[in-house]
Write an enzyme that holds these catalytic residues in place. Sequence first.
Site, PDB file in Angstrom:
ATOM      1  N   PHE B 128      -1.110   0.188  -3.317  1.00  0.00           N
ATOM      2  CA  PHE B 128      -1.730   0.846  -4.479  1.00  0.00           C
ATOM      3  C   PHE B 128      -0.768   1.773  -5.020  1.00  0.00           C
ATOM      4  CE2 PHE B 128      -4.580   3.975  -6.447  1.00  0.00           C
ATOM      5  CZ  PHE B 128      -5.280   2.921  -7.194  1.00  0.00           C
ATOM      6  N   ASP B 197      -1.733   4.011   5.276  1.00  0.00           N
ATOM      7  CA  ASP B 197      -2.851   4.245   4.215  1.00  0.00           C
ATOM      8  C   ASP B 197      -3.971   3.483   4.657  1.00  0.00           C
ATOM      9  OD1 ASP B 197      -4.726   4.063   2.055  1.00  0.00           O
ATOM     10  OD2 ASP B 197      -3.062   4.623   0.609  1.00  0.00           O
ATOM     11  N   TYR B 222     -14.504   7.054   0.157  1.00  0.00           N
ATOM     12  CA  TYR B 222     -15.550   6.520  -1.048  1.00  0.00           C
ATOM     13  C   TYR B 222     -15.729   5.179  -1.114  1.00  0.00           C
ATOM     14  CZ  TYR B 222     -11.517   6.990  -4.039  1.00  0.00           C
ATOM     15  OH  TYR B 222     -10.262   6.990  -4.362  1.00  0.00           O
ATOM     16  N   LYS B 223     -14.760   4.409  -0.034  1.00  0.00           N
ATOM     17  CA  LYS B 223     -15.290   2.857  -0.144  1.00  0.00           C
ATOM     18  C   LYS B 223     -16.100   2.581   1.055  1.00  0.00           C
ATOM     19  CE  LYS B 223     -10.424   2.462  -2.021  1.00  0.00           C
ATOM     20  NZ  LYS B 223     -10.802   2.310  -3.202  1.00  0.00           N
ATOM     21  N   ARG B 371     -12.279  -9.480  -7.620  1.00  0.00           N
ATOM     22  CA  ARG B 371     -12.133  -8.851  -6.380  1.00  0.00           C
ATOM     23  C   ARG B 371     -13.639  -8.895  -5.665  1.00  0.00           C
ATOM     24  NH1 ARG B 371      -9.496  -3.203  -4.846  1.00  0.00           N
ATOM     25  NH2 ARG B 371     -11.339  -2.505  -5.868  1.00  0.00           N
TER      26      ARG B 371
END
Lengths: 401, 401
Positions: B128, B197, B222-223, B371
């Site tokens: 990312f 990560d 938050y995922k 996705r």
Amino acid sequence: MSESLAPRAAALDAADELAGARKLFALDDAVYLDGNSLGALPAHVPDRIADVVTRQWGQLRIRSWTEGDWWTAPERIGDRIAPLVGAAPGRIVVGDSTSVNVFKAVVGAVRLNPDPARTDVLVDATTFPTDGYIAESAARMTGRRIVPVAPGELAGALGPATAAVLLNHVDYRSGRLHDLPSLTAAVHEAGALAVWDLCHSAGALPVGLDAHGVDLAVGCTYKYLNGGPGSPAYLYVAQRHQAAFDSPLPGWTSHEDPFAMSHAYTPAGGAVRGRVGTPDILSMLALEAALDVWDGVSIDTVRAKSLALTDFFLECVAAYVPEGRVTSLTPAAHAERGSQIALRCDEAPRVMDELIARGVIGDLRRPDVLRFGFTPLYVGFADAERAARVLAEVLSEQPRD
Amino acid sequence: MSESLAPRAAALDAADELAGARKLFALDDAVYLDGNSLGALPAHVPDRIADVVTRQWGQLRIRSWTEGDWWTAPERIGDRIAPLVGAAPGRIVVGDSTSVNVFKAVVGAVRLNPDPARTDVLVDATTFPTDGYIAESAARMTGRRIVPVAPGELAGALGPATAAVLLNHVDYRSGRLHDLPSLTAAVHEAGALAVWDLCHSAGALPVGLDAHGVDLAVGCTYKYLNGGPGSPAYLYVAQRHQAAFDSPLPGWTSHEDPFAMSHAYTPAGGAVRGRVGTPDILSMLALEAALDVWDGVSIDTVRAKSLALTDFFLECVAAYVPEGRVTSLTPAAHAERGSQIALRCDEAPRVMDELIARGVIGDLRRPDVLRFGFTPLYVGFADAERAARVLAEVLSEQPRD
């Protein structure tokens, strides 16, 4: 105890043009003089937060990032804060803690003034500690050194080796207000950049960032701006520095096209360049809602009331409190006073406990400082009178150490 | 279209031991396959946040810092996340964004491995973007250089010049899972430190930070952890590194005695050293509440369901979608698959718009990736079947580019 000043307080409250703002806050019968630590809850914020949580997150979910108010919150809320500190739109971005913003600002200032002969970062020696710790790290990581200096001695410390200066507008402990225009001018005269920490001034008095040519500034939003516990801080970058501002925290949301997910970093223009990671939406939108209380409020009116309140509180203390039990650390001169009164008191810890037990909420700064913050939107003159009266009662019952 | 797989889906849902967790979330009739971007709202969170705002902030105000649950939230919530990523208590602290934590971790790793001959920080070239941008800044500020490397080519890139390596456990785009134990061992073999990560793995599959000897790690909440939009991230520091961990952001809340307000910085021990500024309480306590959904849930069970879900979705896509319209970028091998399926599709932008319009919520990664995230706590097999079915319908109606 001398004659009661309660009638004077009532008259002052009756003439107070900001008196109506108090009803915008969730308050009880206590005298809340700790808004310089944590601002009171604006009464409409719970409903707004409930909407953010239940509808925007719970129902719209990911759509709120694109269709809702989420993605642009940092710069949009920055523009709401801007008029309170004398900044034009596009110069303030909200996000991260004050400490993280101090890091961006001090590193940014050194990089904007990169002459290697400018080896020194001068830091207010009386500052809130985090500014010093973070500035030390910023200096270490940019090959500079920290020089602590009292703001009153700044003029003599500035010189050709000064890269940047980090100052607090109002000292968190004493409530002393520093002269931002003249200190900024002196810093510029020396060829250095001025970084100001506005935590204890924003929302309490005029700052005039643009007018006084401040280079960079940071501030928190949970004191006089009532954003809630630990609400996001902000970063100001003067327009003339924005194109060259080189953030040490170039997160993806500061990219000129974040959703390109490019492996090459190209910074966005304007205040957006100060963004780092994904904005913390619950806290940010609570802050945005909280800022509604400033609609139609002039910061000059706030300042006038703040000075009247602190004057009156000092008058009440002088009238009620036995001689020699407390000493004000806050300057008497208006030009040197923020929006709090700090009283040195030998018995400070016990006295503050007792004040709080009797509904007068200030705070203690170890070892011997009683701190009383006056937030003009919701503190009145009767509050000031009661606080001084209760303080006198508590002291009269407390043995001297 | 071939025979319906809906009966199979129903049977799989009936046998799913996590099926009961779905009722813990606020969900509607849509198929929400974007929990790898923003986790759904746990149904009890709004009441908890209302209490934080209305009672803790509104009524207790400043007392909540000392008498309530505020001050210790970063390390307390870190200990709640710890078992989900295989860490013992005292190794994780919550706060700041993922980007800010990447900065702490990469700078920290270089400082833990300070041999000047170790000039290189290797960074996952497929990561990312923010990780790359921030690692570049961390390298620049510690006098190192960044070397981008694909995780598959890491072994050949490691050497005596490697100081640290930053890797993503699961690639955000393809959903590829990297082999954390063997890559960490290879990094250590080269005398370097491994920073992971975990944004796309924590809460979706076992991580085993302690067991595999990971040095430092970061992740968002938050995922798969459902903390809410932009909820605070976390930092893990292995116990063996904690005493020497040297944060580039030594804010006052990481001081061993923050309220001494000392001008000399003395770092706290343990995970607390990773703290920076005042914790963002609304977002933090929303996250803490959200973590309740993990009570009694085994991450191994979650992983087993995740693989079954993604297997079944791929099976449904193969059965329903016309040949050649989509290609999976996500590895078929379980050992290489995270908890999402990424499908390359020529018409991806239009197709995703149409899927969302029909109640199948995935997301687009420009230019051509659809996705679909599978969050085992609230996505079921019927959801997977419906998503594939609607995708097939949309594609059959869409002209090929």
